[in-house]
Design a protein around this motif. Structure first.
Motif, PDB file in Angstrom:
ATOM      1  N   LEU A   1      21.313  64.679  36.211  1.00  0.00           N
ATOM      2  CA  LEU A   1      21.157  63.445  35.435  1.00  0.00           C
ATOM      3  C   LEU A   1      22.105  62.345  35.896  1.00  0.00           C
ATOM      4  O   LEU A   1      22.079  61.253  35.347  1.00  0.00           O
ATOM      5  CB  LEU A   1      21.397  63.747  33.947  1.00  0.00           C
ATOM      6  N   PHE A   2      22.945  62.613  36.899  1.00  0.00           N
ATOM      7  CA  PHE A   2      23.901  61.623  37.377  1.00  0.00           C
ATOM      8  C   PHE A   2      23.214  60.646  38.343  1.00  0.00           C
ATOM      9  O   PHE A   2      22.525  61.085  39.271  1.00  0.00           O
ATOM     10  CB  PHE A   2      25.055  62.286  38.128  1.00  0.00           C
TER      11      PHE A   2
ATOM     12  N   ASN B   1      33.116  58.032  38.613  1.00  0.00           N
ATOM     13  CA  ASN B   1      31.764  58.554  38.775  1.00  0.00           C
ATOM     14  C   ASN B   1      31.070  58.597  37.420  1.00  0.00           C
ATOM     15  O   ASN B   1      31.670  58.259  36.391  1.00  0.00           O
ATOM     16  CB  ASN B   1      31.789  59.949  39.418  1.00  0.00           C
ATOM     17  N   HIS B   2      29.800  59.016  37.418  1.00  0.00           N
ATOM     18  CA  HIS B   2      29.039  58.965  36.169  1.00  0.00           C
ATOM     19  C   HIS B   2      29.473  60.043  35.185  1.00  0.00           C
ATOM     20  O   HIS B   2      29.346  59.858  33.979  1.00  0.00           O
ATOM     21  CB  HIS B   2      27.547  59.098  36.462  1.00  0.00           C
TER      22      HIS B   2
ATOM     23  N   LEU C   1      30.174  59.213  31.376  1.00  0.00           N
ATOM     24  CA  LEU C   1      29.564  59.887  30.227  1.00  0.00           C
ATOM     25  C   LEU C   1      30.639  60.417  29.276  1.00  0.00           C
ATOM     26  O   LEU C   1      30.487  60.344  28.056  1.00  0.00           O
ATOM     27  CB  LEU C   1      28.664  61.027  30.699  1.00  0.00           C
ATOM     28  N   ASP C   2      31.713  60.942  29.829  1.00  0.00           N
ATOM     29  CA  ASP C   2      32.815  61.425  28.988  1.00  0.00           C
ATOM     30  C   ASP C   2      33.419  60.279  28.187  1.00  0.00           C
ATOM     31  O   ASP C   2      33.700  60.414  26.990  1.00  0.00           O
ATOM     32  CB  ASP C   2      33.898  62.074  29.857  1.00  0.00           C
ATOM     33  N   LYS C   3      33.597  59.137  28.837  1.00  0.00           N
ATOM     34  CA  LYS C   3      34.187  57.982  28.150  1.00  0.00           C
ATOM     35  C   LYS C   3      33.229  57.387  27.124  1.00  0.00           C
ATOM     36  O   LYS C   3      33.662  56.864  26.092  1.00  0.00           O
ATOM     37  CB  LYS C   3      34.601  56.917  29.170  1.00  0.00           C
TER      38      LYS C   3
ATOM     39  N   ILE D   1      24.653  53.549  23.632  1.00  0.00           N
ATOM     40  CA  ILE D   1      23.551  53.873  24.535  1.00  0.00           C
ATOM     41  C   ILE D   1      23.907  53.350  25.922  1.00  0.00           C
ATOM     42  O   ILE D   1      23.959  52.139  26.136  1.00  0.00           O
ATOM     43  CB  ILE D   1      22.235  53.247  24.037  1.00  0.00           C
ATOM     44  N   LEU D   2      24.179  54.255  26.839  1.00  0.00           N
ATOM     45  CA  LEU D   2      24.521  53.886  28.209  1.00  0.00           C
ATOM     46  C   LEU D   2      23.224  53.860  29.019  1.00  0.00           C
ATOM     47  O   LEU D   2      22.651  54.905  29.339  1.00  0.00           O
ATOM     48  CB  LEU D   2      25.516  54.876  28.798  1.00  0.00           C
TER      49      LEU D   2
END
Length: 503
Positions: free
Chosen positions: A191-192, A390-391, A395-397, A410-411
């Motif tokens: 998904l990255f 990186n992605h 996502l973690d952030k 929503i990213l």
């Protein structure tokens, strides 16, 4: 909803399922191979020449089982063996023994790899699976590099492209697939965005592991599918009137950027809002009244920028509000947003320049709450939280931001990620590259605002909006491809209800 679990947990998941069902690990591998072949038969022809590259682990075992099943169905198959097959995994050895004698199986050395002619219509990568934890090397690296240079060949990865780790970002080379068939659930790294060029088109094949087995390994990550979205929708009766479908306000626009507000408002109407009002600068009155007669238009005091008083009483008559598209980031707009956040606590979507203002004035983040949805694209998000390597870090952030501020974030992008304050993340399965066009994000803002106005919870509004936005993009681009524009996506929104069987 498909639960996404880490690669390190997959072996235990498989073992639990095997034990519960009283089957062998080879039987589960056979299920995976059969699911792959069922898909393959619908896409390719018996006269296609197929080369299947198999490593010595369980991914190679999948490839050998696929080769056997396709050969028995009449496909022209050649197997290439790479790695130490004298010390292969038990199921890989068994599938090697089960290969029909007449099915060609060629062991490759590094020298062979450099000189052999890969004259095939389809190459299937079953070299290395989710256990990869270091960059490719030796024969595997040589073969992947050689396969990546092939042109005019359809390339398919089994479960995950060889060289990609399941949960981290790639280091070095990996197989470049046109299509990846991931078993049971998409592996996290698929998904990255950094891996999009390796993954190609992602498909998920069901191999029969039921959802209850995933619970003990849950990390709160889920992959949205059709069945997950339809049940989140509200139903309305025959006596429903426009007031029941929500009164929404869309705020934004500035001189030269009124189209963003117009698209968001139109998307709200197409999504089903009963009444839509645009709040715009004075310069937008004529544009909006003539181009969108279905909407009401209010103007602030500013001629070219959104400005004016924002009081609680005026805002309370709206069921939901979307703010940001085309608004600009001037001092006037910043003051407007600050007063707005101070006085409005209802369902709210903040997008585009609204997010850019939050990044410039972090003190405004204190106004975020459980009724707020932020919809940044990658660059807007990094303005909020700082640069990301990186992605995965992104996502973690995103999840950290959502939990800290109690809002939904929503990213946007391929596999748009919805982060919730409760620690969950949903990844979208709809959409395509043709949606990368100006105004697409404004359409999403209008859709989510519409769902909020219709009475959806903030979570359901986010999920339904993201999924149907992607679905509308798929519909719109079917015949237009690179020529797709945001207005095409808006016009495709009603079709998404037909496909979801929502009246």
């Amino acid at each position: 909803m498909l639960e996404i679990i880490s690669g390190r947990s997959v072996k235990k998941l498989d073992a639990d399922f095997i034990s519960d069902r009283g089957i062998t690990s080879h039987r589960l591998m056979e299920n995976a191979a059969q699911a792959f072949c069922d898909w393959f038969e619908k896409k390719y022809h018996r006269n296609d020449r197929i080369g299947i590259c198999c490593g010595h682990g369980n991914n190679g075992g999948d490839g050998l089982a696929i080769a056997r099943l396709l050969w028995r169905k009449g496909f022209d198959v050649v197997v290439f063996l790479v790695g130490d097959h004298d010390n292969a995994s038990a199921d890989c050895r068994l599938n090697r023994e089960l290969l029909p004698d007449k099915l060609p199986a060629v062991s490759l050395t590094e020298e062979d790899i450099q000189h052999i002619e890969f004259d095939f219509d389809v190459i299937i990568d079953a070299l290395l699976g989710i256990g990869v934890n270091r960059p490719l090397s030796g024969d595997f690296l040589a073969l992947v590099k050689r396969l990546n240079r092939l042109i005019h060949v359809n390339k398919i990865a089994v479960d995950i492209p060889s060289g990609l780790p399941s949960d981290e970002c790639v280091e070095g080379d990996a197989f470049i697939a046109d299509i990846t068939i991931s078993f049971q659930f998409p592996k996290y790294s698929l998904l990255f965005p950094e891996h999009a060029g390796f993954v190609g088109h992602l498909k998920v094949a069901n191999i029969g592991i039921s959802q209850p087995f995933f619970g003990q390994f849950s990390e709160g990550k889920y992959y949205l599918q059709y069945k997950d979205v339809a049940k989140r929708h509200l139903r309305f009766g025959r006596f429903s009137h426009k007031g029941d479908f929500g009164k929404v306000l869309v705020c934004g626009g500035s001189y030269g950027s009124m189209g963003a507000l117009k698209m968001a408002a139109t998307a709200s109407l197409r999504t089903g809002s009963g009444l839509v009002t645009c709040l715009a600068p004075k310069c937008g009155m004529g544009i909006l009244q003539s181009s969108l007669p279905e909407a009401q238009v209010l103007t602030g005091e500013g001629e070219n920028e959104l400005a004016g008083s924002v009081d609680s009483e005026s805002l309370s008559r709206f069921d939901a509000i979307g703010i940001g598209p085309g608004m600009g980031t001037s001092q006037t707009s910043s003051c407007f947003l600050g007063k707005f956040l101070e006085n409005y606590k209802g369902p709210l979507v903040i997008d585009a320049d609204g997010i850019n203002i939050l990044a410039k004035q972090p003190g405004l983040l204190n106004y975020l709450n459980e009724n707020v949805i932020l919809t940044p694209h990658v660059k807007e998000f990094e303005r909020l939280v700082g640069p990301c390597q990186n992605h995965k870090e992104r996502l973690d952030k995103a999840l950290e931001f959502s939990m800290k501020h109690g809002c939904i974030l929503i990213l946007k992008g391929a596999h748009t990620a919805i982060s919730l304050p409760n620690g969950k993340q949903y990844f979208n399965s709809t959409g395509n590259k043709h949606m990368a066009t100006g105004g697409s994000g404004d359409v999403l803002t209008g859709m989510i605002t519409s769902f909020l106005g219709q009475g959806y919870s903030v979570e359901n509004a986010a999920v339904c909006g993201v999924y149907q936005h992607g679905l509308a993009g798929q519909i719109a681009s079917k015949n237009r491809l690179r020529g797709t524009i945001a207005s095409d996506i808006v016009e495709a929104i009603p079709r998404t209800y037909i496909l979801l069987k929502i009246d």
